[in-house]
Design a protein around this motif. Structure first.
Motif, PDB file in Angstrom:
ATOM      1  N   ILE A 231       0.862  -1.179   0.000  1.00 18.15           N
ATOM      2  CA  ILE A 231       0.000   0.000   0.000  1.00 18.15           C
ATOM      3  C   ILE A 231       0.897   1.227   0.000  1.00 18.15           C
ATOM      4  CG2 ILE A 231      -1.797   1.273   1.219  1.00 18.15           C
ATOM      5  CD1 ILE A 231      -2.640  -1.417   2.473  1.00 18.15           C
ATOM      6  N   THR A 232       0.772   2.061  -1.021  1.00 22.56           N
ATOM      7  CA  THR A 232       1.561   3.284  -1.128  1.00 22.56           C
ATOM      8  C   THR A 232       0.687   4.447  -0.672  1.00 22.56           C
ATOM      9  OG1 THR A 232       2.679   2.322  -3.030  1.00 22.56           O
ATOM     10  CG2 THR A 232       2.988   4.667  -2.678  1.00 22.56           C
ATOM     11  N   ALA A 233       1.287   5.361   0.105  1.00 22.29           N
ATOM     12  CA  ALA A 233       0.527   6.500   0.621  1.00 22.29           C
ATOM     13  C   ALA A 233       1.373   7.763   0.593  1.00 22.29           C
ATOM     14  CB  ALA A 233       0.060   6.217   2.042  1.00 22.29           C
TER      15      ALA A 233
ATOM     16  N   TYR B   2      -2.712   9.568   2.972  1.00 23.51           N
ATOM     17  CA  TYR B   2      -3.730   9.121   2.038  1.00 23.51           C
ATOM     18  C   TYR B   2      -3.177   8.081   1.058  1.00 23.51           C
ATOM     19  CZ  TYR B   2      -6.644  12.762   3.913  1.00 23.51           C
ATOM     20  OH  TYR B   2      -7.383  13.534   4.760  1.00 23.51           O
ATOM     21  N   VAL B   3      -3.933   7.015   0.865  1.00 18.75           N
ATOM     22  CA  VAL B   3      -3.532   5.909  -0.006  1.00 18.75           C
ATOM     23  C   VAL B   3      -3.510   6.383  -1.455  1.00 18.75           C
ATOM     24  CG1 VAL B   3      -4.190   3.622  -0.851  1.00 18.75           C
ATOM     25  CG2 VAL B   3      -4.418   4.173   1.582  1.00 18.75           C
ATOM     26  N   THR B   4      -2.413   6.052  -2.154  1.00 18.77           N
ATOM     27  CA  THR B   4      -2.300   6.383  -3.580  1.00 18.77           C
ATOM     28  C   THR B   4      -2.365   5.139  -4.455  1.00 18.77           C
ATOM     29  OG1 THR B   4       0.113   6.383  -3.436  1.00 18.77           O
ATOM     30  CG2 THR B   4      -1.005   8.511  -3.174  1.00 18.77           C
ATOM     31  N   SER B   5      -2.048   3.962  -3.890  1.00 14.46           N
ATOM     32  CA  SER B   5      -2.196   2.715  -4.648  1.00 14.46           C
ATOM     33  C   SER B   5      -2.194   1.524  -3.705  1.00 14.46           C
ATOM     34  CB  SER B   5      -1.081   2.558  -5.689  1.00 14.46           C
ATOM     35  OG  SER B   5       0.146   2.280  -5.051  1.00 14.46           O
ATOM     36  N   ILE B   6      -2.866   0.467  -4.137  1.00 17.39           N
ATOM     37  CA  ILE B   6      -2.863  -0.821  -3.441  1.00 17.39           C
ATOM     38  C   ILE B   6      -2.583  -1.879  -4.505  1.00 17.39           C
ATOM     39  CG2 ILE B   6      -4.155  -2.490  -2.068  1.00 17.39           C
ATOM     40  CD1 ILE B   6      -5.955  -0.184  -1.133  1.00 17.39           C
TER      41      ILE B   6
ATOM     42  N   LEU C  22      -4.450   6.166   5.957  1.00 16.24           N
ATOM     43  CA  LEU C  22      -3.759   5.247   6.866  1.00 16.24           C
ATOM     44  C   LEU C  22      -3.062   6.081   7.929  1.00 16.24           C
ATOM     45  CD1 LEU C  22      -2.041   2.680   4.480  1.00 16.24           C
ATOM     46  CD2 LEU C  22      -3.983   2.272   5.969  1.00 16.24           C
TER      47      LEU C  22
ATOM     48  N   ALA D 172       1.009   6.233   7.909  1.00 15.03           N
ATOM     49  CA  ALA D 172       1.671   6.521   6.634  1.00 15.03           C
ATOM     50  C   ALA D 172       1.848   8.032   6.477  1.00 15.03           C
ATOM     51  CB  ALA D 172       0.861   5.949   5.486  1.00 15.03           C
TER      52      ALA D 172
ATOM     53  N   THR E 256      -6.831  -4.752   8.299  1.00 19.16           N
ATOM     54  CA  THR E 256      -5.468  -4.941   7.818  1.00 19.16           C
ATOM     55  C   THR E 256      -4.614  -5.449   8.971  1.00 19.16           C
ATOM     56  OG1 THR E 256      -4.731  -2.693   8.348  1.00 19.16           O
ATOM     57  CG2 THR E 256      -5.665  -3.043   6.157  1.00 19.16           C
TER      58      THR E 256
END
Length: 128
Positions: free
Chosen positions: A19-21, A25-29, A45, A48, A73
């Motif tokens: 999970i990139t944030a 705020y999440v930018t990709s999963i 998250l 993050a 998670t």
């Protein structure tokens, strides 16, 4: 008695994900199958704070053509190679490799107990 049809957990999945944030705020999963999961804009998250990638076991439901609904998670703990292991003789209990070949998990069994031959730190290395 079992009722047929879709239930609350019918579409639940559990997968390891990156999970990139950015700024919480999440930018990709991305799953270990290199599948990008759709999610609702504004998903945050708490752990993050800046540009970061977090490894998680993600429990979610996915209905076709809709964003995923995250149920929970689980944080993946990273073992420090400098940790002291005061055990003797190890055995590999199980081994798992992600489909995209980015990750490998081992369960290593260590027999406990004092042994004067094994008082130093143990280091593990793995070759592909």
């Amino acid at each position: 008695m079992y009722d047929t049809g879709d239930g609350e957990l019918s579409y639940m999945k559990a997968e390891m994900c990156d999970i990139t944030a950015h700024d919480y705020y999440v930018t990709s999963i991305i799953t270990d199958d290199d599948v990008s999961l759709p999610f609702t804009t504004g998903l945050a998250l708490a752990d993050a704070p800046s540009d970061t990638m977090i490894r998680r076991m993600l429990y979610y439901t996915q209905v076709p053509s809709e964003p995923i609904s995250i149920m929970s998670t689980v944080k993946v703990e990273i073992v420090d190679a400098a940790d002291t292991l005061s055990f003797n003789k190890s055995n590999i209990v199980s081994r798992w490799e992600s489909k995209n070949k980015k990750y490998i998990n081992f369960q290593i069994s260590e027999k406990q107990g004092p042994d004067s031959l094994y008082t130093e730190k143990k280091y593990y290395s793995f070759k592909k």
